[in-house]
Write a protein that holds these residues in place. Structure first.
Motif, PDB file in Angstrom:
ATOM      1  N   GLY A  58       0.834  -1.193   0.000  1.00 12.66           N
ATOM      2  CA  GLY A  58       0.000   0.000   0.000  1.00 12.66           C
ATOM      3  C   GLY A  58       0.870   1.244   0.000  1.00 12.66           C
ATOM      4  N   THR A  59       0.238   2.396   0.081  1.00  9.77           N
ATOM      5  CA  THR A  59       0.933   3.672  -0.048  1.00  9.77           C
ATOM      6  C   THR A  59       0.948   4.417   1.272  1.00  9.77           C
ATOM      7  OG1 THR A  59       0.232   3.851  -2.352  1.00  9.77           O
ATOM      8  CG2 THR A  59       0.967   5.866  -1.272  1.00  9.77           C
ATOM      9  N   VAL A  60       2.137   4.893   1.662  1.00  9.11           N
ATOM     10  CA  VAL A  60       2.302   5.758   2.819  1.00  9.11           C
ATOM     11  C   VAL A  60       3.076   6.989   2.383  1.00  9.11           C
ATOM     12  CG1 VAL A  60       3.223   6.020   5.149  1.00  9.11           C
ATOM     13  CG2 VAL A  60       2.375   3.793   4.396  1.00  9.11           C
ATOM     14  N   ASN A  61       2.535   8.171   2.616  1.00  8.38           N
ATOM     15  CA  ASN A  61       3.189   9.422   2.264  1.00  8.38           C
ATOM     16  C   ASN A  61       3.470  10.212   3.537  1.00  8.38           C
ATOM     17  OD1 ASN A  61       2.665   9.167  -0.714  1.00  8.38           O
ATOM     18  ND2 ASN A  61       0.555   9.279   0.012  1.00  8.38           N
ATOM     19  N   VAL A  63       1.107  12.755   7.473  1.00  5.46           N
ATOM     20  CA  VAL A  63       1.171  11.441   6.849  1.00  5.46           C
ATOM     21  C   VAL A  63      -0.217  11.085   6.344  1.00  5.46           C
ATOM     22  CG1 VAL A  63       0.788  10.242   9.066  1.00  5.46           C
ATOM     23  CG2 VAL A  63       1.862   9.019   7.152  1.00  5.46           C
ATOM     24  N   ASN A  64      -0.259  10.484   5.167  1.00  7.44           N
ATOM     25  CA  ASN A  64      -1.520   9.891   4.710  1.00  7.44           C
ATOM     26  C   ASN A  64      -1.210   8.546   4.091  1.00  7.44           C
ATOM     27  OD1 ASN A  64      -1.167  10.136   1.792  1.00  7.44           O
ATOM     28  ND2 ASN A  64      -1.525  12.328   2.058  1.00  7.44           N
ATOM     29  N   TRP A  65      -2.193   7.664   4.088  1.00  8.84           N
ATOM     30  CA  TRP A  65      -1.978   6.319   3.581  1.00  8.84           C
ATOM     31  C   TRP A  65      -3.263   5.788   2.961  1.00  8.84           C
ATOM     32  CZ3 TRP A  65      -2.471   7.780   8.587  1.00  8.84           C
ATOM     33  CH2 TRP A  65      -3.401   7.137   9.402  1.00  8.84           C
ATOM     34  N   ASN A  66      -3.073   4.887   1.990  1.00  3.01           N
ATOM     35  CA  ASN A  66      -4.204   4.336   1.246  1.00  3.01           C
ATOM     36  C   ASN A  66      -3.958   2.861   0.960  1.00  3.01           C
ATOM     37  OD1 ASN A  66      -5.987   6.792   0.384  1.00  3.01           O
ATOM     38  ND2 ASN A  66      -3.882   7.424  -0.044  1.00  3.01           N
ATOM     39  N   GLY A  67      -4.969   2.041   1.186  1.00  2.00           N
ATOM     40  CA  GLY A  67      -4.878   0.620   0.896  1.00  2.00           C
ATOM     41  C   GLY A  67      -3.697  -0.040   1.567  1.00  2.00           C
ATOM     42  N   PHE A  68      -3.401   0.377   2.801  1.00  2.00           N
ATOM     43  CA  PHE A  68      -2.193  -0.118   3.469  1.00  2.00           C
ATOM     44  C   PHE A  68      -2.477  -1.423   4.204  1.00  2.00           C
ATOM     45  CE2 PHE A  68       1.024  -0.319   6.793  1.00  2.00           C
ATOM     46  CZ  PHE A  68       2.171  -0.094   6.040  1.00  2.00           C
ATOM     47  N   ASN A  69      -1.554  -2.362   4.048  1.00  2.00           N
ATOM     48  CA  ASN A  69      -1.647  -3.661   4.706  1.00  2.00           C
ATOM     49  C   ASN A  69      -0.365  -3.887   5.499  1.00  2.00           C
ATOM     50  OD1 ASN A  69      -4.156  -4.810   3.231  1.00  2.00           O
ATOM     51  ND2 ASN A  69      -2.825  -4.138   1.567  1.00  2.00           N
ATOM     52  N   GLY A  70      -0.492  -3.941   6.806  1.00  2.00           N
ATOM     53  CA  GLY A  70       0.689  -4.091   7.646  1.00  2.00           C
ATOM     54  C   GLY A  70       0.639  -3.104   8.799  1.00  2.00           C
ATOM     55  N   ASN A  71       1.829  -2.682   9.235  1.00  2.00           N
ATOM     56  CA  ASN A  71       1.963  -1.796  10.391  1.00  2.00           C
ATOM     57  C   ASN A  71       2.989  -0.724  10.045  1.00  2.00           C
ATOM     58  OD1 ASN A  71       3.262  -2.309  13.797  1.00  2.00           O
ATOM     59  ND2 ASN A  71       1.936  -0.707  13.033  1.00  2.00           N
TER      60      ASN A  71
END
Length: 254
Positions: A79-82, A93-101
Motif C-alpha cells: 500500500g501507499t504511505v506518504n 502522513v496519509n496512507w491508502n490501501g495499506f496492509n501491515g503496520n
C-alpha cells in the motif's frame, strides 16, 4: 495497539537502538543504518503527501528543524504511505490501501521524564488499529511506553487496568501488559505501560502532555521507567488490512 504484538517489530527495535546510538556520534544527522542514507532527511522533509510516496526501506530517521523524526514500515507491508516533515515540529502522513503496520512521527533524539509537550492535531483519520500520542522506550528495565491521545477504529486498550487519574485537563486510564516478543536490544520479553485518554483528544486545538505526571503515576503503581536515552516521538501508527487515513500534527516544547 496490536492485539497480540507490540507496536514494534524486532527489526524496528534494533534499528531504533542503532539510530539512538548514532545520535551521540553525529549532531547533524541520525539514521538507522546504511540503507537509510539512501534517503536523506532533506529529501523526505521537502516532500508533501500529494507530491511523493514515501517508498522506504524498513526504517528511516533523521533530524529536521531541531527535531528527530522517523518512519518505519513492517516487513512485507503493501500500500501507499506518504510522510512529510513540515515547518518546525509539524509533520503529516496519509496512507491508502495499506496492509501491515507503520509508525512515524517527530520528537527528540533522547527521551526524558520531564518533557512537557505541546501539540495541535489538526487532522486525524484512521480506519485501522493504532494510536496517536507520546511514545518511547526505556532500558534497565525495558519498558515500551505510550501516552495515547487518540486512536483509530480499533481500541488499543488491553492488558491489566491499573487505574484512572487526571492531568492537563483530561482523564487517563492506565494499563500495562507483559509482552513475550523481543525488546529493543533483542532480548526476550518486555513490559508495556501506557496512559490512554478517557475521551479522545480534540482536533484543531492546542493540548499539552506533561510527561512527568504519567511517569510518576506509573511509578506509583510500581512501574518505574529505566534509562531514557532512546528517541521519543509524537507517534502516528496504524495497523490492519486495507487501511486508510491522514494525520497532520504540530508539536512544540512547552
Amino acid at each position: 495497539m496490536k492485539k497480540q504484538h507490540s507496536f514494534t517489530s524486532v527489526t524496528r527495535k534494533v534499528t531504533l537502538v542503532v539510530a539512538a546510538t548514532m545520535v551521540f556520534a553525529s549532531a547533524t544527522c541520525l539514521t538507522g543504518c546504511k540503507k537509510d542514507q539512501k534517503t536523506a532527511p532533506e529529501t523526505v522533509a521537502s516532500a508533501t503527501p500529494a507530491d511523493k510516496a514515501a517508498v522506504t526501506e524498513s526504517y528511516q530517521s533523521g533530524t529536521h528543524n531541531g527535531f528527530f523524526w522517523s518512519l518505519w514500515k513492517s516487513d512485507g507491508a503493501t500500500g501507499t504511505v506518504n510522510y512529510a516533515n513540515g515547518t518546525g515540529g509539524n509533520y503529516s502522513v496519509n496512507w491508502n490501501g495499506f496492509n501491515g503496520n507503520f509508525t512515524c512521527g517527530k520528537g527528540y533524539s533522547v527521551g526524558s521524564a520531564t518533557y512537557k509537550i505541546g501539540y495541535n492535531l489538526s487532522t486525524y483519520a484512521n480506519s485501522g488499529g493504532g494510536t496517536f500520542g507520546w511514545y518511547g522506550w526505556s532500558r534497565s528495565p525495558y519498558y515500551e511506553y505510550y501516552v495515547n491521545e487518540t486512536w483509530g477504529a480499533v481500541s488499543p486498550h488491553t492488558g491489566t487496568f491499573l487505574g484512572t487519574f487526571e492531568t492537563d485537563g483530561a482523564g487517563y486510564n492506565v494499563w500495562t501488559r507483559w509482552m513475550t516478543g523481543k525488546d529493543i536490544d533483542g532480548g526476550d520479553g518486555f513490559r508495556q505501560i501506557y496512559s490512554s485518554r478517557v475521551t479522545k483528544t480534540s482536533t484543531a486545538q492546542n493540548h499539552v502532555i506533561t510527561f512527568a505526571n504519567h511517569y510518576n503515576k506509573w511509578k506509583s503503581y510500581g512501574y518505574t521507567l529505566g534509562q531514557l536515552n532512546i528517541p521519543a516521538i509524537m507517534v502516528s501508527e496504524t495497523w490492519g488490512t486495507n487501511t486508510n487515513g491522514n494525520i497532520n500534527c504540530t508539536i512544540w516544547a512547552q
